[in-house]
Design a protein around this motif. Structure first.
Motif: not given
Length: 111
Positions: A58, A61, A64-65
């Motif tokens: 993860k 992801e 990027e968040n």
């Protein structure tokens, strides 16, 4: 003298960022974000933070968040260290995959 100040500020920012991410990821079970290293530019305007994310699947992801919410992270950091720093540095986040690299090398050595 300047290098000592950089080290103190980078330790302060690392501690505060780690506390912020720990509090935010406590709501998402099974995800752990730790701040492994923080570097700050000589003029104290740019802070580069290296994040270790577990589970590593993860990682991209979540990173990027975090990058999308960089302004809110900087604002919250400013409220925490505003009394100690005049200017809150611009934040840059990178993925620290040194633990994955070490486990890969360990697996290769076992073969």
């Amino acid at each position: 003298m300047q290098e000592t100040r950089q080290n103190r500020i980078s330790r302060l920012l690392q501690k505060e960022l780690a506390t912020m991410f720990q509090r935010q990821t406590a709501q998402t079970h099974g995800v752990l974000v730790s701040v492994t290293r923080v570097r700050i530019s000589p003029d104290l305007s740019i802070c580069t933070a290296y994040l270790s994310i577990f589970p590593s699947e993860k990682g991209e992801e979540i990173l990027e968040n975090i990058r999308r919410n960089e302004k809110s992270v900087r604002y919250e950091l400013g409220t925490r260290v505003g009394q100690q720093l005049r200017i809150i540095p611009e934040l840059r986040f990178f993925l620290d995959d040194s633990l994955d690299y070490m486990s890969h090398i360990d697996e290769l050595l076992k073969k």
